[in-house]
Design an enzyme around this catalytic site. Structure first.
Site, PDB file in Angstrom:
ATOM      1  N   HIS A   1       6.366   4.988  20.779  1.00 14.63           N
ATOM      2  CA  HIS A   1       5.910   6.337  20.460  1.00 14.63           C
ATOM      3  C   HIS A   1       6.807   7.333  21.203  1.00 14.63           C
ATOM      4  O   HIS A   1       7.190   7.075  22.352  1.00 14.63           O
ATOM      5  CB  HIS A   1       4.437   6.498  20.897  1.00 14.63           C
ATOM      6  CG  HIS A   1       3.860   7.822  20.534  1.00 14.63           C
ATOM      7  ND1 HIS A   1       3.801   8.867  21.432  1.00 14.63           N
ATOM      8  CD2 HIS A   1       3.356   8.286  19.369  1.00 14.63           C
ATOM      9  CE1 HIS A   1       3.259   9.917  20.829  1.00 14.63           C
ATOM     10  NE2 HIS A   1       2.978   9.593  19.581  1.00 14.63           N
TER      11      HIS A   1
ATOM     12  N   ALA B   1      -6.187   7.680  20.292  1.00 14.71           N
ATOM     13  CA  ALA B   1      -6.715   6.997  19.097  1.00 14.71           C
ATOM     14  C   ALA B   1      -7.724   5.917  19.489  1.00 14.71           C
ATOM     15  O   ALA B   1      -8.687   5.676  18.761  1.00 14.71           O
ATOM     16  CB  ALA B   1      -5.556   6.388  18.307  1.00 14.71           C
TER      17      ALA B   1
ATOM     18  N   GLU C   1       1.312   5.527   0.787  1.00 10.94           N
ATOM     19  CA  GLU C   1       0.767   6.693   1.505  1.00 10.94           C
ATOM     20  C   GLU C   1       1.141   7.990   0.786  1.00 10.94           C
ATOM     21  O   GLU C   1       2.257   8.139   0.316  1.00 10.94           O
ATOM     22  CB  GLU C   1       1.348   6.688   2.932  1.00 10.94           C
ATOM     23  CG  GLU C   1       0.809   7.803   3.793  1.00 10.94           C
ATOM     24  CD  GLU C   1       1.176   7.605   5.257  1.00 10.94           C
ATOM     25  OE1 GLU C   1       1.006   6.486   5.786  1.00 10.94           O
ATOM     26  OE2 GLU C   1       1.657   8.575   5.855  1.00 10.94           O
TER      27      GLU C   1
ATOM     28  N   ASP D   1      -1.303  14.947  16.469  1.00  6.16           N
ATOM     29  CA  ASP D   1      -0.601  15.880  17.363  1.00  6.16           C
ATOM     30  C   ASP D   1      -1.167  17.254  17.128  1.00  6.16           C
ATOM     31  O   ASP D   1      -1.381  17.649  15.975  1.00  6.16           O
ATOM     32  CB  ASP D   1       0.900  15.898  17.035  1.00  6.16           C
ATOM     33  CG  ASP D   1       1.550  14.566  17.323  1.00  6.16           C
ATOM     34  OD1 ASP D   1       1.458  14.114  18.480  1.00  6.16           O
ATOM     35  OD2 ASP D   1       2.134  13.979  16.403  1.00  6.16           O
TER      36      ASP D   1
ATOM     37  N   LYS E   1      -6.149   0.041  21.772  1.00  3.24           N
ATOM     38  CA  LYS E   1      -6.676   0.390  20.438  1.00  3.24           C
ATOM     39  C   LYS E   1      -7.152  -0.867  19.732  1.00  3.24           C
ATOM     40  O   LYS E   1      -8.190  -0.874  19.078  1.00  3.24           O
ATOM     41  CB  LYS E   1      -5.570   1.003  19.554  1.00  3.24           C
ATOM     42  CG  LYS E   1      -5.138   2.363  19.922  1.00  3.24           C
ATOM     43  CD  LYS E   1      -4.350   3.051  18.810  1.00  3.24           C
ATOM     44  CE  LYS E   1      -2.902   2.658  18.741  1.00  3.24           C
ATOM     45  NZ  LYS E   1      -2.060   3.652  18.082  1.00  3.24           N
TER      46      LYS E   1
ATOM     47  N   SER F   1       0.870  -1.176   0.000  1.00  3.44           N
ATOM     48  CA  SER F   1       0.000   0.000   0.000  1.00  3.44           C
ATOM     49  C   SER F   1       0.909   1.228   0.000  1.00  3.44           C
ATOM     50  O   SER F   1       2.090   1.127   0.368  1.00  3.44           O
ATOM     51  CB  SER F   1      -0.936  -0.005   1.220  1.00  3.44           C
ATOM     52  OG  SER F   1      -0.200  -0.168   2.412  1.00  3.44           O
TER      53      SER F   1
ATOM     54  N   PHE G   1      13.133  14.153  10.240  1.00  3.68           N
ATOM     55  CA  PHE G   1      11.902  13.376  10.465  1.00  3.68           C
ATOM     56  C   PHE G   1      12.104  12.368  11.588  1.00  3.68           C
ATOM     57  O   PHE G   1      11.251  12.179  12.439  1.00  3.68           O
ATOM     58  CB  PHE G   1      11.545  12.551   9.226  1.00  3.68           C
ATOM     59  CG  PHE G   1      10.767  13.278   8.171  1.00  3.68           C
ATOM     60  CD1 PHE G   1       9.920  14.322   8.468  1.00  3.68           C
ATOM     61  CD2 PHE G   1      10.871  12.874   6.837  1.00  3.68           C
ATOM     62  CE1 PHE G   1       9.195  14.966   7.478  1.00  3.68           C
ATOM     63  CE2 PHE G   1      10.157  13.514   5.838  1.00  3.68           C
ATOM     64  CZ  PHE G   1       9.328  14.558   6.156  1.00  3.68           C
TER      65      PHE G   1
ATOM     66  N   GLN H   1       5.040   2.957  12.436  1.00  3.68           N
ATOM     67  CA  GLN H   1       5.976   4.047  12.153  1.00  3.68           C
ATOM     68  C   GLN H   1       7.158   3.411  11.440  1.00  3.68           C
ATOM     69  O   GLN H   1       7.438   2.221  11.627  1.00  3.68           O
ATOM     70  CB  GLN H   1       6.411   4.681  13.483  1.00  3.68           C
ATOM     71  CG  GLN H   1       7.326   5.859  13.350  1.00  3.68           C
ATOM     72  CD  GLN H   1       6.692   6.941  12.476  1.00  3.68           C
ATOM     73  OE1 GLN H   1       6.805   6.870  11.252  1.00  3.68           O
ATOM     74  NE2 GLN H   1       6.040   7.913  13.070  1.00  3.68           N
TER      75      GLN H   1
ATOM     76  N   HIS I   1       3.778  -1.146   3.756  1.00  3.85           N
ATOM     77  CA  HIS I   1       3.116   0.146   3.520  1.00  3.85           C
ATOM     78  C   HIS I   1       4.213   1.188   3.277  1.00  3.85           C
ATOM     79  O   HIS I   1       5.023   1.454   4.163  1.00  3.85           O
ATOM     80  CB  HIS I   1       2.287   0.526   4.761  1.00  3.85           C
ATOM     81  CG  HIS I   1       1.568   1.828   4.641  1.00  3.85           C
ATOM     82  ND1 HIS I   1       0.388   1.989   3.947  1.00  3.85           N
ATOM     83  CD2 HIS I   1       1.859   3.066   5.142  1.00  3.85           C
ATOM     84  CE1 HIS I   1      -0.014   3.244   4.022  1.00  3.85           C
ATOM     85  NE2 HIS I   1       0.862   3.921   4.735  1.00  3.85           N
TER      86      HIS I   1
ATOM     87  N   ALA J   1      -3.568  17.493  11.882  1.00  9.80           N
ATOM     88  CA  ALA J   1      -4.337  17.755  13.107  1.00  9.80           C
ATOM     89  C   ALA J   1      -4.567  19.255  13.232  1.00  9.80           C
ATOM     90  O   ALA J   1      -3.749  20.054  12.790  1.00  9.80           O
ATOM     91  CB  ALA J   1      -3.587  17.223  14.316  1.00  9.80           C
TER      92      ALA J   1
ATOM     93  N   TYR K   1       4.107   1.425  16.959  1.00 14.67           N
ATOM     94  CA  TYR K   1       5.447   2.007  17.116  1.00 14.67           C
ATOM     95  C   TYR K   1       6.418   0.957  17.651  1.00 14.67           C
ATOM     96  O   TYR K   1       6.626   0.854  18.867  1.00 14.67           O
ATOM     97  CB  TYR K   1       5.391   3.216  18.072  1.00 14.67           C
ATOM     98  CG  TYR K   1       4.440   4.279  17.585  1.00 14.67           C
ATOM     99  CD1 TYR K   1       4.879   5.309  16.765  1.00 14.67           C
ATOM    100  CD2 TYR K   1       3.076   4.207  17.879  1.00 14.67           C
ATOM    101  CE1 TYR K   1       3.996   6.263  16.269  1.00 14.67           C
ATOM    102  CE2 TYR K   1       2.187   5.150  17.392  1.00 14.67           C
ATOM    103  CZ  TYR K   1       2.649   6.174  16.585  1.00 14.67           C
ATOM    104  OH  TYR K   1       1.769   7.106  16.095  1.00 14.67           O
TER     105      TYR K   1
END
Ligand SMILES: Cc1cc2nc3c(=O)[nH]c(=O)nc-3n(C[C@H](O)[C@H](O)[C@H](O)COP(=O)(O)OP(=O)(O)OC[C@H]3O[C@@H](n4cnc5c(N)ncnc54)[C@H](O)[C@@H]3O)c2cc1C
Length: 277
Positions: free
Chosen positions: A142, A116, A10, A101, A158, A8, A209, A169, A259, A44, A138
């Site tokens: 996270h 979430a 993004e 965020d 979740k 997939s 990043f 991530q 992904h 966000a 993560y």
């Protein structure tokens, strides 16, 4: 050039008409890989939300399932319902449910959602099985997590709230992924955990990043990338080799799909898929 492991891709929502044209070209090129779905990120706090909606609907209408990312921090239940109703009316069947965020400077929120897991529970309660719900995972924790076990427990909340599958991530250490998946299995879930793959194309951006999202760049990769700094072609070829190797390890270890964080470009992702096929 296709590989047998599902993929997939993004995208982020383009800001300009020129960006939109470029994205449509990238989308057409990556569609040839017959991905399971595309996804489009969401800002966000209102920064890119309209653009996400327009991009998702336009791409989904081209035939391959497109999943909007939805971040819930600061949002009301009414706002989220309005968004999900709009997506449902436009034939969207998959979403990526996130806390998100708040943009810097925005303080504590009066929104109806804190994590979430609240969003996942809300979607399941209001829409039952009408959406496939992806959540974020993560393997290297996270960045705000207190410790690994607490973060894992929060991830399981979740999952138990009704997540269908997870996307991680990005990371460059396959052991972190294997360990995380193993811990989730021990916690009693068989949920698919799909590695998020970040192609390496630019040293400075990657370091920036990675600092922000808590992804570790192994020292040997960092040192090699530093040495390539002015040799863009050399850096990108090395990056594609490294990431293709990572993907091979992940597939060997049972990753159910890959992904790709495409950054709205087809070439870096195709360079990796080419090496894999
Ligand atoms: C695949 C993927 C896609 C993403 N797409 C976007 C995007 O489109 N737009 C965007 O803005 N950001 C995006 N992000 C980044 C994401 O929004 C941030 O990482 C954000 O900080 C956390 O979102 P989350 O959904 O993982 O939050 P959560 O799962 O809610 O977790 C956030 C933090 O809270 C902790 N936590 C969770 N539940 C509890 C609880 N009950 N009590 C105490 N602590 C708790 C967790 O341990 C974690 O530290 C994406 C990340 C990934 C991996």
């Amino acid at each position: 050039m296709s590989i047998s492991t599902p993929v997939s891709f993004e995208f982020f929502p383009p800001k300009t008409e020129e960006g939109r044209e470029k994205l449509l070209t990238t989308h057409a090129t990556l569609s040839e890989q017959t991905p399971e779905f595309f996804s489009v990120t969401y800002g966000a706090g209102g920064s890119t939300q309209e653009r996400t909606i327009n991009t998702v609907i336009e791409l989904n209408n081209k035939g391959i399932c497109t999943a909007p990312h939805i971040s819930c921090i600061g949002a009301s239940q009414e706002k989220i319902t309005e968004l999900l109703d709009l997506y449902k009316a436009n034939g969207i069947k998959r979403v990526v449910a996130l806390r998100g965020d708040l943009p810097s400077g925005m303080g504590a929120t009066n929104g109806d959602f804190h994590y979430a897991s609240d969003l996942v529970a809300f979607i399941r309660e209001q829409y039952q099985d009408q959406f496939h719900i992806e959540v974020a995972a993560y393997p290297e924790m996270h960045p705000q997590a207190v410790d690994f076990n607490t973060d894992l427990r929060n991830f399981m909340t979740k999952v138990n709230a009704g997540a269908s599958s997870a996307i991680t991530q990005y990371f460059y250490n396959p052991d972190a992924y294997s360990f995380f998946v193993d811990q989730v299995r021990r916690a009693g879930s068989n949920i698919d955990i799909v590695p998020g793959i970040m192609p390496i194309t630019n040293y400075t951006n990657l370091v920036r990043f990675s600092d922000g999202c808590g992804a570790e760049i192994p020292r040997w990769i960092k040192r090699k990338l530093e040495a390539y700094r002015d040799d863009v072609k050399g850096l990108q070829a090395f990056g594609a080799d490294v990431v293709a190797d990572l993907c091979r390890h992940l597939i060997d270890r049972g990753a159910p799909a890959l992904h790709f964080y495409s950054m709205n470009q087809s070439e870096p992702t195709l360079n990796i898929l080419d090496r894999l096929s």
